[in-house]
Every structure is written in C-alpha cells, then in structure tokens.
Design a protein around this motif. Structure first.
Motif, PDB file in Angstrom:
ATOM      1  N   LYS A 266      -9.055   1.112   7.848  1.00  0.00           N
ATOM      2  CA  LYS A 266      -7.774   1.082   7.148  1.00  0.00           C
ATOM      3  C   LYS A 266      -7.337   2.504   6.848  1.00  0.00           C
ATOM      4  O   LYS A 266      -8.131   3.301   6.346  1.00  0.00           O
ATOM      5  CB  LYS A 266      -7.895   0.298   5.844  1.00  0.00           C
ATOM      6  N   PHE A 267      -6.105   2.825   7.176  1.00  0.00           N
ATOM      7  CA  PHE A 267      -5.512   4.084   6.741  1.00  0.00           C
ATOM      8  C   PHE A 267      -4.568   3.732   5.617  1.00  0.00           C
ATOM      9  O   PHE A 267      -4.119   2.587   5.533  1.00  0.00           O
ATOM     10  CB  PHE A 267      -4.716   4.734   7.869  1.00  0.00           C
TER      11      PHE A 267
ATOM     12  N   LEU B  42     -20.547   7.276  11.405  1.00  0.00           N
ATOM     13  CA  LEU B  42     -21.186   8.401  12.081  1.00  0.00           C
ATOM     14  C   LEU B  42     -20.541   9.692  11.631  1.00  0.00           C
ATOM     15  O   LEU B  42     -19.363   9.734  11.291  1.00  0.00           O
ATOM     16  CB  LEU B  42     -20.998   8.274  13.597  1.00  0.00           C
ATOM     17  N   THR B  43     -21.318  10.751  11.637  1.00  0.00           N
ATOM     18  CA  THR B  43     -20.732  12.074  11.507  1.00  0.00           C
ATOM     19  C   THR B  43     -20.612  12.603  12.939  1.00  0.00           C
ATOM     20  O   THR B  43     -21.278  12.096  13.839  1.00  0.00           O
ATOM     21  CB  THR B  43     -21.631  13.015  10.698  1.00  0.00           C
TER      22      THR B  43
ATOM     23  N   LYS C 113       0.808  -1.215   0.000  1.00  0.00           N
ATOM     24  CA  LYS C 113       0.000   0.000   0.000  1.00  0.00           C
ATOM     25  C   LYS C 113       0.840   1.263   0.000  1.00  0.00           C
ATOM     26  O   LYS C 113       0.452   2.290  -0.492  1.00  0.00           O
ATOM     27  CB  LYS C 113      -0.884   0.009   1.230  1.00  0.00           C
TER      28      LYS C 113
ATOM     29  N   GLY D  78     -17.219  10.004  15.459  1.00  0.00           N
ATOM     30  CA  GLY D  78     -17.471  10.554  14.133  1.00  0.00           C
ATOM     31  C   GLY D  78     -16.288  11.244  13.473  1.00  0.00           C
ATOM     32  O   GLY D  78     -16.436  11.868  12.437  1.00  0.00           O
ATOM     33  N   VAL D  79     -15.097  11.142  14.080  1.00  0.00           N
ATOM     34  CA  VAL D  79     -13.916  11.741  13.453  1.00  0.00           C
ATOM     35  C   VAL D  79     -13.509  10.918  12.238  1.00  0.00           C
ATOM     36  O   VAL D  79     -13.187  11.447  11.179  1.00  0.00           O
ATOM     37  CB  VAL D  79     -12.745  11.832  14.445  1.00  0.00           C
ATOM     38  N   HIS D  80     -13.499   9.602  12.415  1.00  0.00           N
ATOM     39  CA  HIS D  80     -13.157   8.717  11.302  1.00  0.00           C
ATOM     40  C   HIS D  80     -14.379   7.927  10.858  1.00  0.00           C
ATOM     41  O   HIS D  80     -15.250   7.605  11.659  1.00  0.00           O
ATOM     42  CB  HIS D  80     -12.092   7.708  11.725  1.00  0.00           C
ATOM     43  N   LYS D  81     -14.380   7.603   9.573  1.00  0.00           N
ATOM     44  CA  LYS D  81     -15.417   6.730   9.039  1.00  0.00           C
ATOM     45  C   LYS D  81     -14.850   5.325   8.981  1.00  0.00           C
ATOM     46  O   LYS D  81     -13.751   5.135   8.472  1.00  0.00           O
ATOM     47  CB  LYS D  81     -15.756   7.192   7.616  1.00  0.00           C
TER      48      LYS D  81
ATOM     49  N   ARG E   9      -9.132  12.876   4.895  1.00  0.00           N
ATOM     50  CA  ARG E   9      -8.607  12.625   6.226  1.00  0.00           C
ATOM     51  C   ARG E   9      -9.508  11.658   7.000  1.00  0.00           C
ATOM     52  O   ARG E   9      -9.078  10.969   7.883  1.00  0.00           O
ATOM     53  CB  ARG E   9      -8.448  13.946   6.980  1.00  0.00           C
ATOM     54  N   ARG E  10     -10.790  11.651   6.686  1.00  0.00           N
ATOM     55  CA  ARG E  10     -11.722  10.838   7.463  1.00  0.00           C
ATOM     56  C   ARG E  10     -11.563   9.338   7.277  1.00  0.00           C
ATOM     57  O   ARG E  10     -11.186   8.875   6.251  1.00  0.00           O
ATOM     58  CB  ARG E  10     -13.162  11.245   7.111  1.00  0.00           C
TER      59      ARG E  10
END
Ligand SMILES: Nc1ncnc2c1ncn2[C@@H]1O[C@H](COP(=O)(O)OP(=O)(O)OP(=O)(O)O)[C@@H](O)[C@H]1O
Ligand SMILES: [Mg+2]
Lengths: 324, 509
Positions: free
Chosen positions: B7-8, B65-66, A8, B46-49, A323-324
């Motif tokens: 996953k980032f 969540l938002t 990745k 709600g910071v990350h999806k 970023r989310r």
C-alpha cells in the motif's frame, strides 16, 4: 478508484507532516529549551527584538542563496557582496549622497555583482561553486581596495535613526527581511518566472526542451541573490553603524545552512521561502541561545556545525524511511 | 512470493499477489500501466518493503528484503532507467562493490589484469564486442544494457529481473538480447521479463502472469495462449488494428508543414526535405542512429542546425530554440522523456502546465502569473484524454507507474495546443490498450488539421497510424512509401540497404 483510496488521500502521512511543520517544530523546541534553561532572561520583551534583529541579515542573505541552491547551484560570493555593496553605500553616504539614493545605488551594486556571477556562470559553463568561489575573493579584494582596508563610519543621522526603529518590538531590519521574503514567496508561488526556476532546478534539459530560456533564468537567479545580499548590506550597516572591509566574512555558510535547514534540496528544484525564513530564525535562536547560556564563541562554532549536520541528517532520514 | 500486499499512501498497488520464478525459465509479467508490475519487482529487489506477505528465496523466508538481502540472495534487476555509472569504465562498472584484489606488499590493490580478463569473458557471454576499459558514457543504450546484464552475471545472480528492457532497442538489438536471454536460461537462471510488446512475449516467454489493478488475474503457459487471449486477460476487451482512413488521398491537400534542405554540421542529417499535408500522418522509420531523432531535434531548435528552412502553414518559421518553436506552434514529444521531458520535482499538474504557461507568456517565458484554475483545467483535460491513472493531479509524478509517467509527458506537449506535433517514440512504455487510444488521438489531431509527425522504431506502430512513411538511413531520406504500398519487409530493406554495407566495407580496408 475505490472508496478506501479516497479516504486515505485526506490523512497526511508522517512524511508530509514533517515536511510541512518540521522546521516550525524545531524552532518551537529550541525556544522551549531556552525558556526552561533560562526563564528569567528568556521572558523579557527584548528577547524577540534581539532574535529578530540578529537573524535579519542572515535571513536576507539566505533568501538569495535559496535561489542559487534551487537551480542546483550555489552562491559563495554573498558575504563579499554584502561587504562590497555595504562599503559602496557607506562611501556614498559619507561623501554627502542622500541616504535613500545611496541605499538604492548600493542595492543596485549588489544586483550588478550578481549579474556578473550569472554572466560568468553562463559564459564559462563552469559550476557556480567555482565561479562564486572566485568572485568571493575578487569582491572582497575590491572592498579592501576601495576602503583602503579601513572601516567607514559617520552616516547621516536620518539613516541610523530609521534603521534603529522598531514597530511593536519588531525592528525595521526584520520588517525589511519579512517584506523581501513576502515578495519572493509571491515570486516563487505565483509567477511563471518562479515556476520556471523550479523547473530548471529539477531538470535543466527538460527545461530547455520545454522552451525555458535556461541562461536567462540562471542570470536572473544570480541577480536575485545579489539584490538580497545588497539589501542585507543595508541592514548590516544600520545595525553596526559602520562599514567594515571584513564585514560578513563567512556569512555564506550561515545562509546555506539556513536554506538547507529550511528544507531546500541541495540537488535543486525543491524548497520553500517559508522554510528559508524558518531556517534563518532557527540559526538566529541558536546564536541567541548560546549567548544567553554564555557558551564561549569558539564552542559556539562547534555547536552550530553539529546542529546543522544533525538537523539535515534527521530530515533526510525521515524522508528516506518514508519512501520505502 | 506469497500474498504480497503493498500500500502506498492513497493507493493499494498490490493486493495479495502470489508469484514464483523457476530456474531456467522466462516468466513474463504482463499488465496495463499501473497494474503493479514494477512495484512487485521492486519488492523483490528490496526497494520497497511489502505491507504484508512473504518472500521465499531458495528456502529462506523473508517478510521484507533490503537491497543487500536481495543481492546476497542472487537477485539482479535491470531497470528501465539504466543504473550503470557513466563515468566509470565497463570493467569498473561490472565489479564495483566487489573489485578483485591482489596483494602488493602489505596492501590490497585492485587487480586490473584479472578484472580485465574476467570482464572480457562476461562481455563475450552477453555478446558485447568492446574493450573493457571503454567508458560507459560512450556506449549506446543497448550496449549499456548489455553491460547491466554482464554486471548481473558478474555478481553471479540466479534471478534476473528485466523491467521493460526492450523499449529503447531496435529490432536487431532485441533479437540480440533474446539470444543472450536464451543462453542465460540454458544456464539455469530464472528470468522475469516485463514488456508491453506481445510479440516479444510470445517469442521469449515460457510462462506469463497477468496483473490487473494490483490483483492477480492468472498464470498461463505461453504456448497455451494467443496474443488475443493475453489482451483479453489484461484489458478485458479486444483492440482493433488500424487507424487510417481508407482511400485517403493527400496529393491535393494543403501543405501545412515543410522542411527544406536541413543539414547538420555533425553530418547526422544531410540535406533533408519533406512536406506534410493536411490530414496526413507522416512517419519516419530507420535504424537507431540513422538520424531521425537528430533531425527532429534540429527542427525543434533543441540542437543546432547548419542550414535549412522550416515552413508552418506556408509561413517561414525561425525555430532556432525550443522557445521559438513552441511560440511558432511546434511541439515535440521527445524520445528520452526522463532526461528531456520530465520534472521529477513537480506534481502531475505542474509537469503538464509548464508548456502552456511558457507558450502564453512573453519575455523568454518569464513574464506572467500562474493561474491555479488554468493549471487545474489543463491537467484534468489531459488526465481524461490520456486516461492517466492517478488519484489526483497534485500527486508527484515519480509516484506514477512508468507508463503513466510517459502519458503525463505526452499530456504536457498536447496541453500546449500546438499546430504541429512531433512524436518521437510516442508509445514507449505504454500498454496495449492505451496505445490504441493514443493512435486514435493522433488521428483525431490530424483530422482537425494539425500536423502529426511520428518517429518510431516499432514498425507495426508506423504501419498502424501513418499515411506516409519515410525511411531514414545515414542522415538521409532514402525512400518514401504510401501506407498501402508499405510492408515491414520493405521498410527494413530500405533502412539497411546495400549502400550502407558497402560503405562499411570500404572503411575497413
Ligand atoms: N512510490 C510510490 N508512491 C505512491 N504510489 C506508487 C509509488 N510507486 C508506484 N505507485 C503506484 O502503484 C501502482 C502500480 O505501479 P507500478 O509502477 O508497479 O505499475 P506497472 O505495472 O509497472 O506499470 P507500467 O506498465 O506503467 O510501468 C500505480 O498506481 C502507481 O501509481
Ligand atoms: Mg513499470
């Protein structure tokens, strides 16, 4: 780390692609639009020359402005610095000083004005916005006083001839701008000074604790901004052929716009010289395009403003979504 | 939360986590630095999806969540980096976004009287004895945290997430926090509590869920497990307790660092002197506000001092600015690393190399070129040494977990290869396993002849690493113990002794 993670790493996310090539994409898009709308005018050898020569002054100013924004500050006095150092140079030249010396002294004048900004910011602790708003008026006032509110012209032929040259479609003005950009790109990427300025822009407290001389670096930033404006003054003299007391009024707006469109963060610490040059060219192309399409000068302002807001919003939107 | 995956780019932070919160319980989330605790909670707030998985809140099912969804469903988060607004008063902070209003003719105006009344009630609940109109910038960290909790109550939250709430608190402040937490529990709130301090977990937790590298290890009732069980669950091995050499005697050793008569104009440090000998680790204990960090800041030249002299290896050293200090071989891992250690705009490499580049340059740190090779080397060294969890040192520091960010800042100061190193709260936010590694590292530095000074609010930490412990109270060293004579009780007694109380009583008269 698992194998999956390693793979990745090599694929770029959309955000990264946007950050790297976004401004280039906008520039290309604008050129294509113009080419489609006005093919007969667009495909002329003079097009490149015109865009470059129109953009040079703005790029030069923006290069200095970039540093002021990089430390989470701003320099609103750049337009006035262009005018004052240009006027100073012009006066020297018409009173018989050799052009080379006059130009050097003019750039030095720009540096001194930047130095003054830096000293004021450091000693008062006020935000650069306030200081440079003040010096903007002061420098303009001084320009009016020393010029007696009238234009100065009649420069030595050597100077005007040199500035009017072009090397394979590229005007000297643009060469100067690109040379300055190269030097500054080197400064930002390869020198400790440059690294420290980014650090300072990211977190002033951390910078202080890390041993960075905060005031010294602030001072240097404003001097750089002043020098760039001084050089822009030279280029403007060459292009216009005279020194006007009202020269470069409002140019700080375009410089700020170029830096921001080029991806410089208003909060400091982020941005690239390459982006600033792109930003400057984008504004140059927009200007050129609107002339080509004979948009009235009043409407041009509206369009320019809208484009600035639009492009920066798009940029932030893309960054936030990723970023989310 | 069911089968949550996140996953980032480059990392899978969570791979299929299932987690539930019951009303009226404290559910502890435990795991090493980078295990995915904060990420899981950021999905809830709600910071990350989430990449996949579902979230069930009071019967409603969500795939993501938002921040607004999260708030509307009664979730509040108290982040480690507090998010109160310094420029507003306490009451405004509590009601920002839902200010009470009253009608004044045709227009709605803010009903300050009602707001103040309500704020008073809430502050009483969290045990904060302050005027609602006080500006938040005038509060201490623990008071700000209380404001955050009150804010969650003001929003009528059902679930409170506390991400490492105790890292910057003293033991009495922690005790106070726990009292509030118990109260909230009684009222039927569900609380998620993240901490690296096992003692606290045993004390406050009802259930504990352990994560490891983004995977689920297990959930246990706290009453069914011991601290050692938890360590084994999260690290997979046992960790030893003390890092001193037995029978070490420093009386004849060379003095490598000395401070004489240090005084600050603001009175926070009064005429302090101490010596550090070769091989010795010197610790400073005391309450928050006793002046330890202030003293260190003044030694390092980051804050001014009125008088006082500093000697490094017998040589008098100026140390009036951090630059001078760094040049003289001093380093200081600061307490508030986010504010004073951290460059959010830099990647790991650049964060680490700032210091060595400055140290090896002239002209106020301005002259010289960046060597990419050097930079790479320094960063890799620290990454190895501190076991920083990242896939590349070119990764942005903000992408790291809290504990790994702390490690990068530690690495930054270690990279300067200084002679004397001041550690102010060295293991803030760092997991149990890595703590031990850092203590071992500190001991190694001392054995190499470097000076190691430690300021810590965690008494077990001081007792585990220090050879000598000085107790600070109201800007003075009031007692100094050899390790073999020191106990937690003695240290606490010395830092809160009668003298302080008397003074307070006097001032009240
Ligand atoms: N914004 C992000 N971009 C990329 N990776 C991220 C991001 N946020 C977190 N990560 C990665 O996700 C993993 C889990 O991080 P997280 O912050 O949840 O850990 P944590 O359990 O809270 O650790 P700590 O105890 O150190 O706070 C880490 O490997 C981290 O590097
Ligand atoms: Mg965390």
């Amino acid at each position: 780390m698992t194998a999956e993670n390693k793979v990745k790493q090599n694929t770029l996310s959309f955000k990264q692609i946007w950050q790297r090539y976004g401004t280039l994409g906008i520039l290309a898009l604008l050129l294509v639009i113009l080419a489609v709308l006005k093919p007969t005018y667009f495909f002329q050898s003079s097009t490149v020359t015109q865009i470059l020569s129109q953009s040079s002054v703005n790029i030069l100013i923006a290069l200095g402005e970039f540093f002021a924004i990089l430390i989470a500050g701003i320099d609103l006095s750049v337009g006035s610095v262009v005018a004052l150092s240009g006027m100073f140079m012009a006066k020297l030249m018409v009173s018989g000083t050799t052009p080379v010396l006059a130009v050097l002294l003019g750039i030095f004048m720009g540096a001194m004005l930047g130095f003054l900004n830096g000293i004021l910011v450091n000693s008062t602790g006020l935000h650069p916005f306030i200081i440079t708003l003040g010096t903007q008026a002061i420098f303009r006032g001084v320009t009016l006083i020393i010029s007696d509110s009238s234009a100065v012209f009649g420069f030595p032929a050597g100077f005007t001839k040199f500035m009017a040259q072009r090397i394979f479609y590229v005007p000297v003005a643009a060469l100067i701008a690109f040379a300055v950009a190269l030097v500054l790109a080197f400064l930002t990427k390869k020198t400790k000074l440059g690294r420290n300025i980014y650090a300072l822009g990211g977190n002033k407290e951390s910078a202080w604790y890390s041993g960075i001389n905060v005031k010294l670096h602030m001072l240097i930033v404003f001097i750089i901004s002043g020098i760039c404006a001084g050089i822009a003054g030279v280029v403007l003299l060459g292009r216009v052929g005279s020194a006007e007391p009202a020269a470069a009024t409002g140019f700080e707006t375009y410089a700020i716009a170029a830096a921001i469109i080029g991806g410089t963060s208003f909060f400091g610490g982020k941005g690239k010289i390459f982006g600033v040059v792109m930003g400057g060219l984008i504004i140059g192309v927009i200007n050129f395009g609107m002339n080509l399409l004979s948009v009235s000068s009043t409407l041009q302002q509206v369009v320019m403003g809208a484009l600035i807001i639009g492009s920066v919003t798009l940029d932030r939107f893309v960054a936030a979504e990723n970023r989310r | 939360m069911k089968n949550v995956v996140k996953k980032f780019p480059g990392v899978t932070a969570l791979s299929g986590i299932t987690f539930d919160i019951l009303a009226g319980e404290v559910h502890v989330l435990l795991g090493e630095n980078g295990a995915g605790k904060s990420t899981l909670m950021k999905i809830l707030s709600g910071v990350h999806k989430p990449t996949s998985g579902t979230i069930n809140l009071g019967g409603k099912e969500f795939t993501g969540l938002t921040p607004k969804d999260s708030r509307d469903n009664g979730i509040s988060v108290i982040y480690q980096e507090l998010s109160v607004i310094n420029e507003l008063s306490i009451q405004e902070n509590l009601f920002v976004g839902h200010l009470p209003t009253k009608k004044l003719g045709f227009i709605n105006t803010v009903d300050y009287a009602q707001m103040k009344e309500h704020t008073k009630e809430l502050l009483e609940k969290v045990g904060l004895n302050r005027d609602p109109e006080t500006f938040v910038e005038n509060l201490s960290i623990s008071e700000k945290q209380q404001v955050e909790i009150a804010k969650a109550l003001a929003a009528d939250s059902k679930i409170l997430i506390m991400d490492e709430p105790t890292t910057s608190l003293t033991s009495s402040e922690v005790a106070h926090l726990f009292k509030v937490v118990r109260q909230l529990k009684k009222e039927g709130k569900g609380i998620v509590f993240i901490s690296h301090k096992l003692g606290e977990i045993m004390e406050i937790g009802d259930r504990v869920t352990v994560l490891k590298d983004g995977t689920y290890v297990g959930t246990k009732n706290v009453s069914d497990v011991t601290q050692d069980d938890l360590v084994t669950m999260m690290v997979g091995r046992q960790i030893s307790g003390s890092y001193q050499h037995e029978n070490a005697d420093f009386n004849k050793a060379e003095v490598i660092f000395e401070v004489k008569n240090l005084t600050r104009r603001d009175g926070k440090v009064k005429n302090v002197s101490f010596k550090l000998r070769r091989g010795e680790i010197l610790g400073f204990s005391g309450l928050v506000g006793s002046g330890r960090s202030e003293m260190m800041n003044s030694i390092f030249g980051a804050q001014p001092r009125e008088s006082g002299e500093i000697y490094i290896y017998g040589q008098k050293a100026d140390c009036l600015t951090p630059y001078q200090s760094i040049k003289n071989g001093l380093a200081m891992v600061t307490e508030n690393r986010r504010e004073t250690g951290f460059f959010h705009n830099f990647n790991i490499k650049k964060n680490i190399s700032v210091l060595p580049f400055i140290k090896k340059s002239s002209g106020g740190g301005t002259v010289g070129l960046i060597s990419a090779e050097q930079e790479e080397k320094w960063a890799d060294e620290q990454k190895q040494r501190l076991n920083i969890k990242c896939y590349s040192t070119a990764q942005g520091i903000t992408e790291l977990s809290g504990g790994n960010q702390q490690k990068v800042i530690l690495g930054k100061w270690l990279a300067a290869d200084s002679q004397i190193i001041i550690f102010d709260e060295p293991t803030k936010g760092i997991d149990v396993g890595s703590k031990g590694e850092i203590y071992t590292l500190m001991r190694k530095l001392a054995d190499e002849g470097k000076g190691v000074l430690v300021v810590s609010s965690e008494l077990p930490e001081l007792l585990a690493v220090c050879d000598t412990i000085s107790v600070f109270r109201e800007g003075e060293i009031v007692a100094t113990f050899d390790r073999k004579d020191a106990t937690e009780e003695k240290l606490v007694a010395a830092s809160t002794a009668e003298k302080g109380k008397e003074k307070k009583r006097d001032s009240r008269k």
